[in-house]
Design a protein around this motif. Structure first.
Motif, PDB file in Angstrom:
ATOM      1  N   PRO A  83      29.552  21.795 -17.031  1.00 45.62           N
ATOM      2  CA  PRO A  83      28.177  21.299 -17.215  1.00 45.62           C
ATOM      3  C   PRO A  83      27.642  20.579 -15.988  1.00 45.62           C
ATOM      4  CG  PRO A  83      29.499  20.853 -19.162  1.00 45.62           C
ATOM      5  CD  PRO A  83      30.447  21.378 -18.137  1.00 45.62           C
ATOM      6  N   THR A  84      28.505  19.864 -15.265  1.00 45.29           N
ATOM      7  CA  THR A  84      28.046  19.113 -14.092  1.00 45.29           C
ATOM      8  C   THR A  84      27.617  20.012 -12.943  1.00 45.29           C
ATOM      9  OG1 THR A  84      30.341  18.976 -13.322  1.00 45.29           O
ATOM     10  CG2 THR A  84      29.475  17.106 -14.603  1.00 45.29           C
ATOM     11  N   ALA A  85      28.018  21.283 -12.981  1.00 44.82           N
ATOM     12  CA  ALA A  85      27.699  22.206 -11.885  1.00 44.82           C
ATOM     13  C   ALA A  85      26.637  23.222 -12.272  1.00 44.82           C
ATOM     14  CB  ALA A  85      28.966  22.934 -11.428  1.00 44.82           C
ATOM     15  N   ARG A  86      26.102  23.124 -13.465  1.00 43.80           N
ATOM     16  CA  ARG A  86      25.097  24.092 -13.885  1.00 43.80           C
ATOM     17  C   ARG A  86      23.789  23.866 -13.127  1.00 43.80           C
ATOM     18  NH1 ARG A  86      26.655  23.572 -20.320  1.00 43.80           N
ATOM     19  NH2 ARG A  86      28.711  24.586 -20.116  1.00 43.80           N
ATOM     20  N   GLY A  87      23.110  24.962 -12.830  1.00 46.25           N
ATOM     21  CA  GLY A  87      21.888  24.882 -12.049  1.00 46.25           C
ATOM     22  C   GLY A  87      22.120  24.966 -10.557  1.00 46.25           C
ATOM     23  N   MET A  88      23.367  25.093 -10.132  1.00 47.20           N
ATOM     24  CA  MET A  88      23.695  25.167  -8.711  1.00 47.20           C
ATOM     25  C   MET A  88      23.991  26.593  -8.249  1.00 47.20           C
ATOM     26  SD  MET A  88      26.178  21.838  -8.322  1.00 47.20           S
ATOM     27  CE  MET A  88      26.413  22.217  -6.575  1.00 47.20           C
ATOM     28  N   GLY A  89      23.875  27.557  -9.145  1.00 41.87           N
ATOM     29  CA  GLY A  89      24.155  28.942  -8.767  1.00 41.87           C
ATOM     30  C   GLY A  89      25.624  29.304  -8.829  1.00 41.87           C
ATOM     31  N   VAL A  90      26.445  28.459  -9.467  1.00 42.33           N
ATOM     32  CA  VAL A  90      27.885  28.718  -9.535  1.00 42.33           C
ATOM     33  C   VAL A  90      28.172  30.000 -10.314  1.00 42.33           C
ATOM     34  CG1 VAL A  90      30.105  27.850 -10.404  1.00 42.33           C
ATOM     35  CG2 VAL A  90      28.493  26.290  -9.298  1.00 42.33           C
ATOM     36  N   GLY A  91      27.547  30.148 -11.494  1.00 43.17           N
ATOM     37  CA  GLY A  91      27.785  31.335 -12.306  1.00 43.17           C
ATOM     38  C   GLY A  91      27.370  32.612 -11.603  1.00 43.17           C
ATOM     39  N   ILE A 147      38.292  30.661  -8.388  1.00 44.30           N
ATOM     40  CA  ILE A 147      37.882  29.330  -8.813  1.00 44.30           C
ATOM     41  C   ILE A 147      36.693  28.913  -7.952  1.00 44.30           C
ATOM     42  CG2 ILE A 147      38.529  26.884  -8.926  1.00 44.30           C
ATOM     43  CD1 ILE A 147      39.886  28.553 -11.056  1.00 44.30           C
ATOM     44  N   ALA A 148      35.661  28.369  -8.595  1.00 50.45           N
ATOM     45  CA  ALA A 148      34.537  27.793  -7.856  1.00 50.45           C
ATOM     46  C   ALA A 148      34.775  26.289  -7.734  1.00 50.45           C
ATOM     47  CB  ALA A 148      33.223  28.049  -8.591  1.00 50.45           C
ATOM     48  N   GLU A 149      34.505  25.761  -6.544  1.00 49.35           N
ATOM     49  CA  GLU A 149      34.660  24.335  -6.301  1.00 49.35           C
ATOM     50  C   GLU A 149      33.357  23.738  -5.777  1.00 49.35           C
ATOM     51  OE1 GLU A 149      39.348  23.783  -5.030  1.00 49.35           O
ATOM     52  OE2 GLU A 149      37.787  23.732  -3.498  1.00 49.35           O
ATOM     53  N   HIS A 190      22.045  35.470 -19.330  1.00 49.79           N
ATOM     54  CA  HIS A 190      21.019  35.610 -18.291  1.00 49.79           C
ATOM     55  C   HIS A 190      21.641  35.977 -16.947  1.00 49.79           C
ATOM     56  CE1 HIS A 190      18.199  32.802 -20.764  1.00 49.79           C
ATOM     57  NE2 HIS A 190      18.062  34.078 -21.112  1.00 49.79           N
ATOM     58  N   ILE A 191      22.802  35.399 -16.656  1.00 49.37           N
ATOM     59  CA  ILE A 191      23.499  35.734 -15.405  1.00 49.37           C
ATOM     60  C   ILE A 191      23.897  37.204 -15.407  1.00 49.37           C
ATOM     61  CG2 ILE A 191      25.611  35.330 -14.081  1.00 49.37           C
ATOM     62  CD1 ILE A 191      25.455  32.397 -15.006  1.00 49.37           C
ATOM     63  N   TYR A 192      24.415  37.692 -16.531  1.00 49.13           N
ATOM     64  CA  TYR A 192      24.820  39.096 -16.619  1.00 49.13           C
ATOM     65  C   TYR A 192      23.615  40.018 -16.440  1.00 49.13           C
ATOM     66  CZ  TYR A 192      28.986  36.957 -18.703  1.00 49.13           C
ATOM     67  OH  TYR A 192      30.090  36.190 -18.943  1.00 49.13           O
ATOM     68  N   VAL A 232      35.009  23.727 -10.634  1.00 49.95           N
ATOM     69  CA  VAL A 232      33.879  23.661 -11.560  1.00 49.95           C
ATOM     70  C   VAL A 232      33.622  24.993 -12.244  1.00 49.95           C
ATOM     71  CG1 VAL A 232      32.707  21.806 -10.300  1.00 49.95           C
ATOM     72  CG2 VAL A 232      32.207  24.199  -9.728  1.00 49.95           C
ATOM     73  N   GLY A 233      34.394  26.027 -11.932  1.00 49.22           N
ATOM     74  CA  GLY A 233      34.136  27.323 -12.547  1.00 49.22           C
ATOM     75  C   GLY A 233      35.253  28.306 -12.310  1.00 49.22           C
ATOM     76  N   SER A 234      35.244  29.389 -13.097  1.00 48.04           N
ATOM     77  CA  SER A 234      36.273  30.427 -12.964  1.00 48.04           C
ATOM     78  C   SER A 234      35.703  31.773 -13.359  1.00 48.04           C
ATOM     79  CB  SER A 234      37.480  30.102 -13.854  1.00 48.04           C
ATOM     80  OG  SER A 234      37.128  30.216 -15.229  1.00 48.04           O
TER      81      SER A 234
END
Length: 302
Positions: A230-238, A200-202, A270-272, A208-210
Protein backbone atom coordinates in the motif's frame (compact mmCIF):
# COMPACT_ATOMS: atom_id res chain seq x y z
CA UNK A 1 10.05 9.68 23.56
CA UNK A 2 11.12 11.02 20.14
CA UNK A 3 13.74 13.27 21.73
CA UNK A 4 15.18 10.36 23.72
CA UNK A 5 15.26 8.15 20.61
CA UNK A 6 17.11 10.76 18.56
CA UNK A 7 19.61 11.37 21.34
CA UNK A 8 20.18 7.63 21.75
CA UNK A 9 20.80 7.25 18.02
CA UNK A 10 23.23 10.19 18.06
CA UNK A 11 25.20 8.57 20.88
CA UNK A 12 25.22 5.25 19.08
CA UNK A 13 26.35 6.63 15.73
CA UNK A 14 29.01 9.01 17.04
CA UNK A 15 30.48 6.11 19.00
CA UNK A 16 30.25 3.83 15.97
CA UNK A 17 32.30 6.14 13.72
CA UNK A 18 34.61 7.30 16.50
CA UNK A 19 34.07 11.06 16.27
CA UNK A 20 34.59 11.49 20.03
CA UNK A 21 38.14 10.14 19.95
CA UNK A 22 40.98 12.61 20.40
CA UNK A 23 42.09 12.27 16.79
CA UNK A 24 39.79 11.43 13.87
CA UNK A 25 40.85 8.35 11.90
CA UNK A 26 43.88 7.88 14.17
CA UNK A 27 45.24 11.29 13.15
CA UNK A 28 46.36 14.25 15.19
CA UNK A 29 43.31 16.26 14.12
CA UNK A 30 39.81 16.62 15.54
CA UNK A 31 36.56 16.25 13.63
CA UNK A 32 36.22 20.04 13.30
CA UNK A 33 39.78 20.39 11.98
CA UNK A 34 39.24 17.62 9.43
CA UNK A 35 35.99 19.27 8.32
CA UNK A 36 37.90 22.50 7.64
CA UNK A 37 40.40 20.54 5.54
CA UNK A 38 37.49 18.91 3.70
CA UNK A 39 35.78 22.21 2.82
CA UNK A 40 39.06 23.66 1.60
CA UNK A 41 39.82 20.52 -0.43
CA UNK A 42 36.40 20.48 -2.10
CA UNK A 43 36.30 24.14 -3.12
CA UNK A 44 40.07 24.74 -2.95
CA UNK A 45 39.79 28.21 -1.42
CA UNK A 46 37.54 30.04 1.07
CA UNK A 47 37.60 33.08 3.22
CA UNK A 48 36.88 32.84 6.93
CA UNK A 49 33.32 34.13 6.55
CA UNK A 50 32.49 31.37 4.07
CA UNK A 51 33.99 28.71 6.33
CA UNK A 52 32.02 29.99 9.31
CA UNK A 53 28.81 29.81 7.27
CA UNK A 54 29.51 26.30 5.98
CA UNK A 55 30.54 24.89 9.35
CA UNK A 56 28.30 27.03 11.57
CA UNK A 57 31.02 27.53 14.18
CA UNK A 58 32.17 30.41 16.33
CA UNK A 59 34.64 32.88 14.79
CA UNK A 60 37.09 32.49 17.66
CA UNK A 61 36.97 28.68 17.44
CA UNK A 62 37.56 28.78 13.68
CA UNK A 63 40.46 31.17 14.17
CA UNK A 64 42.12 28.75 16.61
CA UNK A 65 41.62 25.84 14.19
CA UNK A 66 43.13 27.78 11.30
CA UNK A 67 46.01 28.88 13.51
CA UNK A 68 46.87 25.27 14.33
CA UNK A 69 46.54 24.08 10.73
CA UNK A 70 48.68 26.97 9.56
CA UNK A 71 51.34 26.22 12.19
CA UNK A 72 51.42 22.62 10.91
CA UNK A 73 51.90 23.87 7.35
CA UNK A 74 48.55 22.56 6.10
CA UNK A 75 46.87 25.87 5.21
CA UNK A 76 48.03 29.27 4.06
CA UNK A 77 46.24 32.57 4.60
CA UNK A 78 46.54 35.63 2.42
CA UNK A 79 44.64 38.85 1.76
CA UNK A 80 41.80 38.49 -0.77
CA UNK A 81 42.40 40.20 -4.10
CA UNK A 82 38.66 40.80 -4.44
CA UNK A 83 38.17 42.37 -1.00
CA UNK A 84 41.15 43.52 1.06
CA UNK A 85 39.09 43.16 4.23
CA UNK A 86 38.84 39.39 3.76
CA UNK A 87 41.45 36.70 4.31
CA UNK A 88 41.80 33.99 1.66
CA UNK A 89 42.49 30.46 2.94
CA UNK A 90 43.96 27.64 0.83
CA UNK A 91 45.37 24.19 1.40
CA UNK A 92 49.11 23.89 0.95
CA UNK A 93 50.51 20.86 -0.91
CA UNK A 94 51.15 19.31 2.52
CA UNK A 95 47.56 20.10 3.50
CA UNK A 96 46.17 18.44 0.41
CA UNK A 97 48.30 15.35 1.02
CA UNK A 98 47.09 15.24 4.63
CA UNK A 99 43.46 15.55 3.54
CA UNK A 100 43.78 12.81 0.92
CA UNK A 101 45.25 10.45 3.52
CA UNK A 102 42.42 11.23 5.95
CA UNK A 103 39.83 10.87 3.19
CA UNK A 104 41.21 7.44 2.27
CA UNK A 105 41.06 6.36 5.93
CA UNK A 106 37.45 7.52 6.12
CA UNK A 107 36.57 5.41 3.06
CA UNK A 108 38.31 2.42 4.64
CA UNK A 109 36.44 2.90 7.91
CA UNK A 110 33.01 3.10 6.26
CA UNK A 111 33.93 0.23 3.95
CA UNK A 112 34.74 -1.83 7.03
CA UNK A 113 31.39 -0.99 8.62
CA UNK A 114 29.58 -2.04 5.44
CA UNK A 115 31.61 -5.19 4.81
CA UNK A 116 29.18 -7.41 6.72
CA UNK A 117 26.06 -5.64 5.38
CA UNK A 118 24.26 -7.26 2.45
CA UNK A 119 23.29 -5.38 -0.69
CA UNK A 120 19.60 -5.21 0.23
CA UNK A 121 20.37 -3.80 3.68
CA UNK A 122 22.81 -1.31 2.14
CA UNK A 123 20.02 0.09 0.00
CA UNK A 124 17.75 0.22 3.06
CA UNK A 125 20.48 2.09 4.94
CA UNK A 126 20.92 4.69 2.21
CA UNK A 127 17.15 5.09 1.94
CA UNK A 128 16.87 5.65 5.70
CA UNK A 129 19.59 8.31 5.59
CA UNK A 130 17.81 10.05 2.74
CA UNK A 131 14.64 10.02 4.82
CA UNK A 132 16.35 11.60 7.83
CA UNK A 133 17.80 14.35 5.67
CA UNK A 134 14.52 15.02 3.87
CA UNK A 135 12.61 15.31 7.15
CA UNK A 136 14.90 18.01 8.52
CA UNK A 137 15.25 19.82 5.20
CA UNK A 138 11.51 19.72 4.54
CA UNK A 139 11.98 18.21 1.07
CA UNK A 140 10.48 14.93 -0.06
CA UNK A 141 13.20 12.58 -1.35
CA UNK A 142 13.10 11.33 -4.91
CA UNK A 143 11.82 7.77 -4.57
CA UNK A 144 13.18 5.43 -7.20
CA UNK A 145 11.56 2.11 -8.04
CA UNK A 146 14.16 -0.61 -8.63
CA UNK A 147 13.38 -4.08 -9.96
CA UNK A 148 15.81 -6.84 -9.10
CA UNK A 149 16.12 -10.62 -9.26
CA UNK A 150 15.17 -12.76 -6.28
CA UNK A 151 17.57 -13.02 -3.34
CA UNK A 152 17.63 -15.42 -0.38
CA UNK A 153 14.76 -14.58 1.95
CA UNK A 154 12.57 -12.99 -0.73
CA UNK A 155 10.30 -16.00 -1.20
CA UNK A 156 9.38 -16.05 2.48
CA UNK A 157 8.62 -12.32 2.28
CA UNK A 158 6.34 -12.89 -0.73
CA UNK A 159 4.31 -15.50 1.15
CA UNK A 160 4.08 -13.49 4.36
CA UNK A 161 3.07 -10.22 2.71
CA UNK A 162 0.48 -11.85 0.45
CA UNK A 163 -1.09 -13.62 3.42
CA UNK A 164 -1.14 -10.56 5.69
CA UNK A 165 -2.27 -7.97 3.15
CA UNK A 166 -4.96 -10.00 1.39
CA UNK A 167 -6.43 -11.00 4.75
CA UNK A 168 -6.48 -7.37 5.90
CA UNK A 169 -7.84 -5.84 2.67
CA UNK A 170 -10.07 -8.56 1.23
CA UNK A 171 -10.78 -10.96 4.10
CA UNK A 172 -9.08 -13.96 2.49
CA UNK A 173 -8.38 -16.79 4.92
CA UNK A 174 -5.29 -18.93 5.50
CA UNK A 175 -6.04 -21.14 2.50
CA UNK A 176 -4.96 -18.25 0.25
CA UNK A 177 -1.63 -17.96 2.04
CA UNK A 178 -1.26 -21.72 1.68
CA UNK A 179 -1.81 -21.38 -2.08
CA UNK A 180 0.87 -18.70 -2.31
CA UNK A 181 3.24 -20.89 -0.29
CA UNK A 182 2.70 -23.80 -2.70
CA UNK A 183 3.32 -21.58 -5.74
CA UNK A 184 6.49 -20.23 -4.20
CA UNK A 185 7.68 -23.69 -3.11
CA UNK A 186 7.14 -25.12 -6.60
CA UNK A 187 9.04 -22.21 -8.10
CA UNK A 188 11.92 -22.59 -5.65
CA UNK A 189 12.34 -26.32 -6.19
CA UNK A 190 11.74 -26.80 -9.90
CA UNK A 191 11.72 -23.61 -11.98
CA UNK A 192 13.74 -23.38 -15.19
CA UNK A 193 15.65 -20.05 -15.13
CA UNK A 194 15.65 -19.94 -18.93
CA UNK A 195 11.87 -19.72 -19.09
CA UNK A 196 10.76 -18.80 -15.56
CA UNK A 197 11.74 -15.93 -13.28
CA UNK A 198 10.68 -13.76 -10.37
CA UNK A 199 11.32 -10.13 -9.48
CA UNK A 200 11.18 -7.96 -6.40
CA UNK A 201 10.42 -4.24 -6.61
CA UNK A 202 12.22 -2.01 -4.12
CA UNK A 203 11.82 1.60 -3.05
CA UNK A 204 14.60 3.10 -0.91
CA UNK A 205 16.07 -0.38 -0.53
CA UNK A 206 12.86 -1.85 0.91
CA UNK A 207 10.84 -4.57 -0.88
CA UNK A 208 7.46 -3.23 -1.98
CA UNK A 209 6.31 -5.62 -4.71
CA UNK A 210 6.70 -8.95 -6.48
CA UNK A 211 5.81 -10.79 -9.66
CA UNK A 212 6.60 -14.18 -11.23
CA UNK A 213 6.61 -15.60 -14.74
CA UNK A 214 6.16 -19.38 -14.88
CA UNK A 215 5.43 -21.91 -17.60
CA UNK A 216 1.74 -22.83 -17.96
CA UNK A 217 1.91 -25.00 -21.09
CA UNK A 218 3.86 -25.30 -24.31
CA UNK A 219 4.30 -21.73 -25.58
CA UNK A 220 2.15 -20.30 -22.77
CA UNK A 221 3.50 -18.32 -19.80
CA UNK A 222 1.58 -17.53 -16.64
CA UNK A 223 1.85 -14.28 -14.70
CA UNK A 224 1.66 -14.99 -10.97
CA UNK A 225 1.81 -13.25 -7.58
CA UNK A 226 1.67 -9.62 -8.62
CA UNK A 227 1.83 -7.72 -5.35
CA UNK A 228 2.34 -4.06 -4.41
CA UNK A 229 2.57 -2.71 -0.86
CA UNK A 230 0.00 0.00 0.00
CA UNK A 231 2.83 2.44 0.75
CA UNK A 232 4.13 2.11 -2.83
CA UNK A 233 0.84 2.38 -4.69
CA UNK A 234 0.61 5.23 -7.17
CA UNK A 235 4.33 5.06 -7.94
CA UNK A 236 4.06 2.84 -11.02
CA UNK A 237 5.40 -0.24 -9.21
CA UNK A 238 2.69 -2.57 -10.54
CA UNK A 239 3.08 -1.33 -14.11
CA UNK A 240 6.86 -1.76 -13.95
CA UNK A 241 6.57 -5.30 -12.62
CA UNK A 242 4.05 -6.38 -15.26
CA UNK A 243 6.06 -4.80 -18.08
CA UNK A 244 9.22 -6.60 -16.94
CA UNK A 245 7.35 -9.90 -16.68
CA UNK A 246 5.91 -9.54 -20.19
CA UNK A 247 9.32 -8.58 -21.63
CA UNK A 248 10.85 -11.68 -20.10
CA UNK A 249 8.09 -13.89 -21.49
CA UNK A 250 8.67 -12.54 -24.99
CA UNK A 251 12.45 -13.05 -24.73
CA UNK A 252 11.85 -16.60 -23.46
CA UNK A 253 9.89 -17.39 -26.64
CA UNK A 254 6.36 -17.71 -25.26
CA UNK A 255 3.51 -17.05 -27.71
CA UNK A 256 1.04 -15.85 -25.09
CA UNK A 257 0.65 -15.16 -21.40
CA UNK A 258 -2.30 -15.91 -19.11
CA UNK A 259 -3.18 -14.89 -15.58
CA UNK A 260 -5.91 -15.55 -13.04
CA UNK A 261 -7.25 -12.88 -10.72
CA UNK A 262 -10.43 -11.80 -8.93
CA UNK A 263 -12.84 -9.02 -9.74
CA UNK A 264 -12.22 -7.27 -6.39
CA UNK A 265 -8.58 -6.60 -7.32
CA UNK A 266 -9.51 -3.50 -9.30
CA UNK A 267 -6.07 -1.85 -9.30
CA UNK A 268 -4.42 -5.00 -10.62
CA UNK A 269 -7.12 -5.41 -13.30
CA UNK A 270 -6.43 -1.88 -14.57
CA UNK A 271 -2.71 -2.67 -14.80
CA UNK A 272 -3.46 -5.83 -16.81
CA UNK A 273 -5.70 -3.88 -19.17
CA UNK A 274 -3.03 -1.24 -19.76
CA UNK A 275 -0.54 -4.00 -20.55
CA UNK A 276 -2.86 -5.37 -23.24
CA UNK A 277 -4.38 -8.35 -21.44
CA UNK A 278 -7.93 -9.27 -22.47
CA UNK A 279 -10.54 -10.72 -20.12
CA UNK A 280 -11.53 -14.19 -21.36
CA UNK A 281 -13.80 -15.55 -18.63
CA UNK A 282 -15.42 -14.64 -15.31
CA UNK A 283 -16.81 -17.28 -12.98
CA UNK A 284 -18.47 -16.80 -9.56
CA UNK A 285 -16.79 -18.90 -6.87
CA UNK A 286 -16.46 -19.33 -3.11
CA UNK A 287 -12.76 -19.54 -2.38
CA UNK A 288 -10.39 -18.54 0.43
CA UNK A 289 -13.37 -17.93 2.73
CA UNK A 290 -15.11 -15.31 0.53
CA UNK A 291 -17.42 -15.10 -2.48
CA UNK A 292 -15.61 -13.72 -5.52
CA UNK A 293 -15.65 -13.71 -9.30
CA UNK A 294 -12.59 -15.51 -10.64
CA UNK A 295 -11.25 -14.15 -13.94
CA UNK A 296 -8.88 -15.41 -16.60
CA UNK A 297 -6.99 -12.91 -18.75
CA UNK A 298 -4.80 -13.51 -21.80
CA UNK A 299 -2.16 -11.54 -23.70
CA UNK A 300 -0.88 -12.42 -27.19
CA UNK A 301 2.90 -12.03 -27.24
CA UNK A 302 3.54 -12.67 -30.94
Amino acid sequence: MTIAAVREFNRYYTNLIGVLRAGLHDSAYSLAEVRVLYELAVDRAHDTAELRRLLDIDAGYLSRILGRLEADGLVARSRSTADARRRRIELTPAGRAAFEALDARSDEQIGGLLAAVGEVDRRRLVGAMDTIRSVFEGVLPARTVVLRALLPGDLGWVVQRHGALYAAEYGLDATFEALVARIVADFATSHDPRTEAGWIAEVDGTPVGSIFCVRAAEGVAKLRLLFVEPTARGMGVGNALVEECVRFARRAGYREMVLYTQDVLTAARHIYQRAGFVLESATPASVYGVDVVEEQWRLRLV
